[in-house]
Design an enzyme around this catalytic site. Sequence first.
Site, PDB file in Angstrom:
ATOM      1  N   GLY B 268      83.883   9.983  29.249  1.00 56.07           N
ATOM      2  CA  GLY B 268      84.770   9.936  28.098  1.00 56.07           C
ATOM      3  C   GLY B 268      86.196   9.624  28.515  1.00 56.07           C
ATOM      4  O   GLY B 268      86.853   8.773  27.908  1.00 56.07           O
ATOM      5  N   ARG B 269      86.658  10.274  29.560  1.00 60.16           N
ATOM      6  CA  ARG B 269      88.053  10.097  29.991  1.00 60.16           C
ATOM      7  C   ARG B 269      88.329   8.681  30.462  1.00 60.16           C
ATOM      8  O   ARG B 269      89.406   8.131  30.225  1.00 60.16           O
ATOM      9  CB  ARG B 269      88.371  11.088  31.111  1.00 60.16           C
ATOM     10  CG  ARG B 269      88.486  12.503  30.599  1.00 60.16           C
ATOM     11  CD  ARG B 269      88.599  13.505  31.732  1.00 60.16           C
ATOM     12  NE  ARG B 269      88.389  14.831  31.184  1.00 60.16           N
ATOM     13  CZ  ARG B 269      87.708  15.790  31.791  1.00 60.16           C
ATOM     14  NH1 ARG B 269      87.177  15.582  32.981  1.00 60.16           N
ATOM     15  NH2 ARG B 269      87.559  16.953  31.208  1.00 60.16           N
ATOM     16  N   PHE B 389      93.306  15.342  23.975  1.00 55.77           N
ATOM     17  CA  PHE B 389      91.848  15.573  23.919  1.00 55.77           C
ATOM     18  C   PHE B 389      91.099  15.201  25.200  1.00 55.77           C
ATOM     19  O   PHE B 389      91.659  14.612  26.101  1.00 55.77           O
ATOM     20  CB  PHE B 389      91.218  15.016  22.645  1.00 55.77           C
ATOM     21  CG  PHE B 389      91.189  13.528  22.440  1.00 55.77           C
ATOM     22  CD1 PHE B 389      91.708  12.643  23.363  1.00 55.77           C
ATOM     23  CD2 PHE B 389      90.602  13.027  21.278  1.00 55.77           C
ATOM     24  CE1 PHE B 389      91.650  11.274  23.134  1.00 55.77           C
ATOM     25  CE2 PHE B 389      90.538  11.662  21.044  1.00 55.77           C
ATOM     26  CZ  PHE B 389      91.066  10.795  21.974  1.00 55.77           C
ATOM     27  N   GLU B 390      89.866  15.632  25.245  1.00 48.81           N
ATOM     28  CA  GLU B 390      89.003  15.500  26.422  1.00 48.81           C
ATOM     29  C   GLU B 390      89.654  16.097  27.676  1.00 48.81           C
ATOM     30  O   GLU B 390      89.589  15.540  28.766  1.00 48.81           O
ATOM     31  CB  GLU B 390      88.570  14.034  26.605  1.00 48.81           C
ATOM     32  CG  GLU B 390      87.792  13.571  25.384  1.00 48.81           C
ATOM     33  CD  GLU B 390      87.013  12.285  25.560  1.00 48.81           C
ATOM     34  OE1 GLU B 390      86.718  11.928  26.713  1.00 48.81           O
ATOM     35  OE2 GLU B 390      86.675  11.675  24.542  1.00 48.81           O
ATOM     36  N   GLY B 391      90.256  17.261  27.491  1.00 48.59           N
ATOM     37  CA  GLY B 391      90.959  17.955  28.568  1.00 48.59           C
ATOM     38  C   GLY B 391      92.439  17.655  28.470  1.00 48.59           C
ATOM     39  O   GLY B 391      92.838  16.506  28.647  1.00 48.59           O
TER      40      GLY B 391
END
Lengths: 276, 572
Positions: B268-269, B389-391
Site C-alpha cells: 500500500g505504501r 494514512f497507512e502509518g
Amino acid sequence: MKILVPLKRTADPDNANKIKIAAGGAKIVTDGLEPKINPFDEYAVEAALRLTENAKTRVAGDKVTIVSFGPKEAATNIRTALAMGADDGLLFHADDEALDGDLVARALAKVVETQKPDLVILGKQAVDGDSNQVGQILAELLQWPSATFAMSIELAKDKKSVIVGREVDGGVVKLKLELPAVITVDLRIVAPKSVVNNVTPATHVYSDGARYAPLPMIIKAKTKPIAEAPIASLGLDATLKSKYHTFELPPARKAGKKVKDVAELVGLLKSEAKVL
Amino acid sequence: MAIEESFLKSVFYGAIPEEMIFPYPEPGRDARESTQLMLESVREFARREIDPAAIDREGAISSAVMQGLKELGLFGATISTEYGGAGLDATSYARLIQEISGIDASVAVTLGAHLALGAKSIAMFGSEAQRKRYLPKLARGEWVAAFALTEPGAGSDAANIQTRAVRQANGLYHLDGHKIWITNGGFADVFTVFARTTALDARTKPKLTSFLIDREMGVRSGPNEPKLGIRGSSTTSVYFDGLEVPGDSVLGEPGKGFKVAMEVLNFGRLGLAAGCVGMARKLIELSVDRVQERRAFGRPIGEFGLVKDKVARMMAETWALESMVYLTTGLVDAKVPDWSLESAICKIFGSEMLWRLVNDALQIAAGIGYMGAYPYERMLRDSRINLIFEGTNEILRAFVALSGMQGPGRQLAEVSRAVREPIKGFGLLSDFAMQRARSAFGRERIHRAHGLLRREVVLFEEHVALFSKNVDKVLRKHGKDIAEMQYTQRRVADIASDLYALAACISRSTRAIERKGEEGARRELELTSAFANMVEKRLQANVAAFDGNDDELLKGLAGQAYLDGGYTFDVL
C-alpha cells in the site's frame, strides 16, 4: 466475415503545433511528437470491431486483421489495435518517405490477394499527408464496390452486403454495396449507433468514440501475432507517383487587438478587416 | 556485500550491497509497451469521463465513472491473469497508480484500497478456495474490496485492536467490533478485517487474526465522513454487530494477523508514494505553465529567481522520489525478500515532498492558487492525507529506525554474549569482527556507479560509514531504551531515507549515462547533483545532532505546555 483494416502511424495530431519544417522545406520534422494511430484509422478499427462482435464478444468465425506499412516501431500501434480487440497484424517495414498513396494502395491490393477479406475498412485519410487517396485507388485496383466518408454501416443479416450512409450537403445518401467492398470512414462512424451488424442487440449503446483498450485485453494483445516483413517482399514497383515539393508552416497569427467598445469594433471591422 | 536480505537494512551495518541496486531496474520492451498502452487508455478515459472538480464537489465518484473504471479493467490491474485480472507487476502497477493520482486522487485512493490492500491481502494470504471465491469478482469490479484495520483506539497502534473474534463450539466465529475511517467502507463487498482472537485482558499477549468478511454476512456501514481532501473516496465506519462468520473466513493463519497487516501495508505504501510522483508531476506541469504565462513588472514571473528556485526544487525532489519508488518496485519485482524499510521511506519522503511541493505550487500561483476555481487548493487538500494514512510518518520513522537497528542491535548483544562465552561465541564474533574491520579500514565502496557521479558516490559512501558508526554508538549508549528515543529514531530514519534516495539517484543516473552517453544524460546528472546538494546539508545537520542537540529542552517545553494546558503567555 473477415475485415482488413489498414493503419498508419502518424505524429500526434493534437500537438501539430510542434511540427517543424526541415531546412529548405524538404520535409516535416516530427521529433518529440508522440506517434499515434491516425485517428481516422482508429475509427476504422472501431467500426470493424463493432461489425464483428455481439456487443462485447467476437462472433465466432469473424476476424479483424490490421495491416500497416511503416517503421518497425509501428508494431506498437498495431499492438494498440490488437488491444482494442483486433485479432492479428501484418507489418511491412518501409520508410515513410518511400511511400505514397498509390504505392500503399498497390501494396494493400497485394495483401488483399493473400488475406482475402470480405471488407476493407480504412480511415478516409491520414492526418499527416491528408491525401485522401488510398481507399479510392484500392477499390479501383481490386475492382470492388466502394463507399467513401462513411458515417454509418449496416451489415445485412446474410453478411453478403452492407448499407453505407454518407453525409452530403442537405442529408444522408445510403449506398448498398455487395461484398467484398472497400469503405473509408469519417468521424461520425464512431457515434453510439453508427454501426449495426444485426447481431449486437439493438438496445446496446456504444460509447461515443473509439474504444480504449481495457487492461486485460492489453495483456492478451501481447500474445496476438504480428507478422513482419519488408515491403519489398510484396514484389511491387517502388517508384513513387507523387513527390512532395516543399513544405511551409502556416504564417504565424498576428497578435489580437483589444477594443474599447462596440463602436470601435464596428469601425475596425469596416476600415481594417473590411468585412462590413 | 549484503548482510541482510534488504538493501537498507544492510546499510545500517555500513554495508553497501550494490548488486541489489545496480543496474537501475528498467521494464523490458514488452512491459514498457503494454504499460504505455494502459496509460493511454487511462488518459483517454480520464479526458472524456473524469472531472476532478466535480468529484471533489459532489463528494463521490459518479457511478458512470466507476463503471468505466471497471470496464477498463482497472479493478483487476494487479490481480493475476489466472483470476481474470491484468496481473501487473509492482512496477507497472506503481506507474499506473502514479498516472491515476495525477488525474484524480480520490479515484487513486479508491483503487489503491481495493487493489493494493484488499485484493492484495487475498492474493498474498488467501487459500486457493478464497482466491477463487473473491479474486475473479474483484478483478471484474463486480465486488469492491476494503481493508478494515483502524479502530477508535487503534490506529498506528494495531496491537490495541478491540474488535474480537471468538471461535465457537460450532466452528463459527463470533465477530464483534467497530472500525473507523475505512476507505471504500460505504460500498465495499468484502472487507479484510483484523480482530483480536485472544482475551481482551491486559495480561494476555494480544494476537490478531485477519478475516475476509462479506458485506452480506451483515456488515453495517456508517455515513460517509466529511473530510479535508480525497472527498470523492468513500470513508466510513464499519460495524460488525455480533456477526456469526464461517470458520473458513480466516485469512492466513489464525493469530498471524499482524504479519498480514504489515506485509500488505508495504504494498500500500509503495502505491501511495507512486501516487505522490503523479501528483508532483501534475503540479510541476501546472506551475511551469503558470510562471510562463503570468507576467509581473513586465516579464513572466518564471524569470524571477525565487520562482525558479521553487521550480528547480520541485524537479530535483520529484526526480529523487521517482528514482527511489521505481528502484523499490524493481526490488519487489526482482523478488528481493525484504523491502519493508524502502517502502516506508518512499511513503515518508513522498508524502512530505509532495506537501512542500503543493505548497510551493500554490504559492507560485498565489491568488488563484487559493481560489476554488483552480486545482491547486484541491490538490493541496488531497495530498495532505498521505502524511497520515497507512502509518503516520511519525510511526513509520520509528519503524524504519528500530527495524533497521534490530540487526546491528542483535549483533551487539551477541558480542557481549561472545565475550562471556568465548568459545560458543567465536563464530558470531568473527562475522562481527569482519564488519568492524571493514569500517576500521574505511568505508565500503560503490564500484558500479559512473565516474561522473564521483562526488555523489563519495558523499554516499562516507555517510554510510558514518551512519553505521552512529547506529552502533546510539545502540551502545541507549541499549533497549532506544525504543523510547524518538528524536534519535527520527535522525536515524531521516539519514536512512536520504541515503536511499541518493543511492537511487546515483543508480538511475548511471543507467542514463550508459544509455544515452554523458551529454545525453546531462539533465539527469544535473538533477542528481542538485538533489545531492540538498541531501548533503540535511545529512550533516542530522549527523551533528547525534552529539549536540536540544532534545531535552524541547521535551521540557512540551511537558510544561501539557501541565499548563496550552500557551499561557500574553503581552498584556
